[in-house]
Design a protein around this motif. Sequence first.
Motif, PDB file in Angstrom:
ATOM      1  N   THR A  74     -58.175   5.279  45.226  1.00 27.50           N
ATOM      2  CA  THR A  74     -59.473   5.943  45.104  1.00 27.50           C
ATOM      3  C   THR A  74     -59.682   6.443  43.681  1.00 27.50           C
ATOM      4  N   LYS A  75     -58.651   7.038  43.092  1.00 25.11           N
ATOM      5  CA  LYS A  75     -58.744   7.520  41.711  1.00 25.11           C
ATOM      6  C   LYS A  75     -58.989   6.365  40.749  1.00 25.11           C
ATOM      7  N   LEU A  76     -58.256   5.267  40.932  1.00 25.09           N
ATOM      8  CA  LEU A  76     -58.420   4.110  40.054  1.00 25.09           C
ATOM      9  C   LEU A  76     -59.796   3.469  40.233  1.00 25.09           C
ATOM     10  N   GLU A  77     -60.289   3.479  41.470  1.00 23.64           N
ATOM     11  CA  GLU A  77     -61.607   2.910  41.743  1.00 23.64           C
ATOM     12  C   GLU A  77     -62.709   3.762  41.105  1.00 23.64           C
ATOM     13  N   LYS A  78     -62.570   5.079  41.163  1.00 23.24           N
ATOM     14  CA  LYS A  78     -63.555   5.976  40.535  1.00 23.24           C
ATOM     15  C   LYS A  78     -63.594   5.791  39.024  1.00 23.24           C
ATOM     16  N   LYS A  79     -62.440   5.473  38.433  1.00 27.29           N
ATOM     17  CA  LYS A  79     -62.381   5.228  36.988  1.00 27.29           C
ATOM     18  C   LYS A  79     -62.881   3.833  36.619  1.00 27.29           C
ATOM     19  N   GLY A  80     -63.101   3.001  37.632  1.00 31.33           N
ATOM     20  CA  GLY A  80     -63.597   1.653  37.382  1.00 31.33           C
ATOM     21  C   GLY A  80     -62.522   0.637  37.062  1.00 31.33           C
TER      22      GLY A  80
END
Length: 173
Positions: A74-80
């Motif tokens: 989720t964190k990596l996805e939010k950072k793109g």
Amino acid sequence: MQEKKFDLIMQLTRVEWLLHKYHQQNHMNFGPMADPRKGQGRILSILKMKPEISQKELSYLLEMRPQSMGELLTKLEKKGYISRTPSETDRRVLNIKLTKEGEEATAESSEPEFSFDQVFECLNEEEQQNLSCYLDRIIMTLETQVEDENSEPDFDLRARGRNPFEGLGDPRF
């Protein structure tokens, strides 16, 4: 005598705190790939080798619980850096892909930009060897005195003589 032991504990505590602070500072400066052996950096390192992988396979390779894996993703996805898409063959399966931003983040750091090596430059080789021996003895003493309430194996696979990236092309997935 007790005061000397207390001073040693205080020194070790201070070193632990400073190492943590040093790591945080470098993580802020170099992003998630500051340490490709931990957290988000571990995931990006695997995705750099295999740009598309199922969440289940990634969880297996890193020996992480699905909940913990989900938080990091989720964190990596939010950072793109990654995208998660349902598999075309089985909608229950999520495929993780490295995005263009993720590729750029991993390309920038083909080797870790920060290292704890600098910390030991103040010691010559003999002093480093002595420190290593002292720390090994302290660790062995603590390991015999501390009860392990967690029945799970140690986090670091290398400590158990295993390669954490073994099985990237495992046909079971």
